[in-house]
Scaffold this motif. Structure first.
Motif, PDB file in Angstrom:
ATOM      1  N   GLU A  37       7.179  -2.185   7.967  1.00 24.48           N
ATOM      2  CA  GLU A  37       7.108  -0.911   7.248  1.00 24.48           C
ATOM      3  C   GLU A  37       5.953  -0.914   6.257  1.00 24.48           C
ATOM      4  OE1 GLU A  37       9.875   2.058   4.535  1.00 24.48           O
ATOM      5  OE2 GLU A  37      10.835   0.448   5.667  1.00 24.48           O
ATOM      6  N   ALA A  38       5.747  -2.039   5.557  1.00 24.95           N
ATOM      7  CA  ALA A  38       4.653  -2.146   4.595  1.00 24.95           C
ATOM      8  C   ALA A  38       3.310  -1.933   5.279  1.00 24.95           C
ATOM      9  CB  ALA A  38       4.691  -3.511   3.908  1.00 24.95           C
ATOM     10  N   ARG A  39       3.167  -2.426   6.492  1.00 24.20           N
ATOM     11  CA  ARG A  39       1.915  -2.267   7.238  1.00 24.20           C
ATOM     12  C   ARG A  39       1.659  -0.810   7.596  1.00 24.20           C
ATOM     13  NH1 ARG A  39      -0.676  -6.558   9.054  1.00 24.20           N
ATOM     14  NH2 ARG A  39      -1.650  -5.328  10.689  1.00 24.20           N
ATOM     15  N   SER A  40       2.723   0.003   7.687  1.00 24.04           N
ATOM     16  CA  SER A  40       2.565   1.381   8.162  1.00 24.04           C
ATOM     17  C   SER A  40       2.422   2.421   7.054  1.00 24.04           C
ATOM     18  CB  SER A  40       3.743   1.750   9.066  1.00 24.04           C
ATOM     19  OG  SER A  40       4.938   1.851   8.305  1.00 24.04           O
ATOM     20  N   VAL A  41       2.624   2.055   5.786  1.00 26.75           N
ATOM     21  CA  VAL A  41       2.487   3.041   4.716  1.00 26.75           C
ATOM     22  C   VAL A  41       1.010   3.274   4.405  1.00 26.75           C
ATOM     23  CG1 VAL A  41       4.741   2.454   3.722  1.00 26.75           C
ATOM     24  CG2 VAL A  41       2.670   1.387   2.797  1.00 26.75           C
ATOM     25  N   ALA A  42       0.728   4.340   3.663  1.00 33.14           N
ATOM     26  CA  ALA A  42      -0.651   4.703   3.337  1.00 33.14           C
ATOM     27  C   ALA A  42      -1.258   3.735   2.326  1.00 33.14           C
ATOM     28  CB  ALA A  42      -0.677   6.120   2.773  1.00 33.14           C
ATOM     29  N   ILE A  49       7.838  -6.500  -0.893  1.00 34.78           N
ATOM     30  CA  ILE A  49       8.208  -7.181   0.350  1.00 34.78           C
ATOM     31  C   ILE A  49       8.667  -8.591   0.033  1.00 34.78           C
ATOM     32  CG2 ILE A  49       6.676  -5.854   1.861  1.00 34.78           C
ATOM     33  CD1 ILE A  49       4.662  -8.184   1.696  1.00 34.78           C
ATOM     34  N   SER A  50       9.416  -9.166   0.941  1.00 37.25           N
ATOM     35  CA  SER A  50       9.829 -10.572   0.853  1.00 37.25           C
ATOM     36  C   SER A  50       9.502 -11.233   2.173  1.00 37.25           C
ATOM     37  CB  SER A  50      11.339 -10.682   0.605  1.00 37.25           C
ATOM     38  OG  SER A  50      11.660 -10.202  -0.672  1.00 37.25           O
TER      39      SER A  50
END
Length: 167
Positions: A37-42, A49-50
């Motif tokens: 999910e972190a990779r896909s945000v703007a 993240i952990s």
């Protein structure tokens, strides 16, 4: 022109930028998200993240953190500097999602917490050379490759042509 007189810089403290906070503040941790999910945000989004460190400072640059959903680069001295963390350490961090040379990363980091060695260490996934693009930032083992001069030494900051023998 100097008309303002001498400036008192004795209280000046250089610090990393803290987007979204008052000067000298820290961004509050957000609700943790998966690395996928972190990779896909703007870009510019603050995230928490952990995961487990798969690279700390071995590449003299980015560290890498991975969870069950993926991996991501972390470019911040608080993670990859001074031997603070080691490969296999579990960490939680809050930082800004950004990109450098098309590599998705977290930079800067505003908060990092170490949890010691991971309970579930990351094991490299075995992939073919053709599958590399499907595993950005992840610890992998590439099978079925041939080097131009097998057994020769490899050097950093160099390019090597690999041949996919998995064919």
């Amino acid at each position: 022109d100097g008309s303002g007189g001498a400036r008192n810089t004795s209280a000046y403290i250089p610090a990393l930028p803290t987007p979204g906070t008052a000067n000298g503040g820290t961004a509050e941790p957000t609700e943790p998200v998966s690395i996928a999910e972190a990779r896909s945000v703007a870009d510019g989004t603050t995230i928490t993240i952990s995961g487990v460190l798969t690279v700390s400072d071995q590449f003299a640059g980015s560290a890498y953190i991975q969870d069950a959903t993926g991996g991501i680069a972390v470019f911040d001295q608080s993670v990859h500097g001074d031997g603070t963390f080691q490969i296999g350490d579990s960490i939680t961090l809050t930082g800004t999602r950004s990109a450098f040379n098309n590599q998705v990363q977290i930079s800067p980091v505003t908060l990092v917490t170490g949890h010691g060695p991971a309970n579930n260490p990351i094991e490299p996934v075995e992939i073919s050379l053709a599958e590399m693009g499907n595993h950005p930032g992840e610890l992998v083992r590439i099978s079925g490759v041939s080097f131009p001069v097998p057994g020769d030494m490899l050097f950093g900051n160099s390019n090597y042509i690999l041949t996919d023998t998995a064919g």
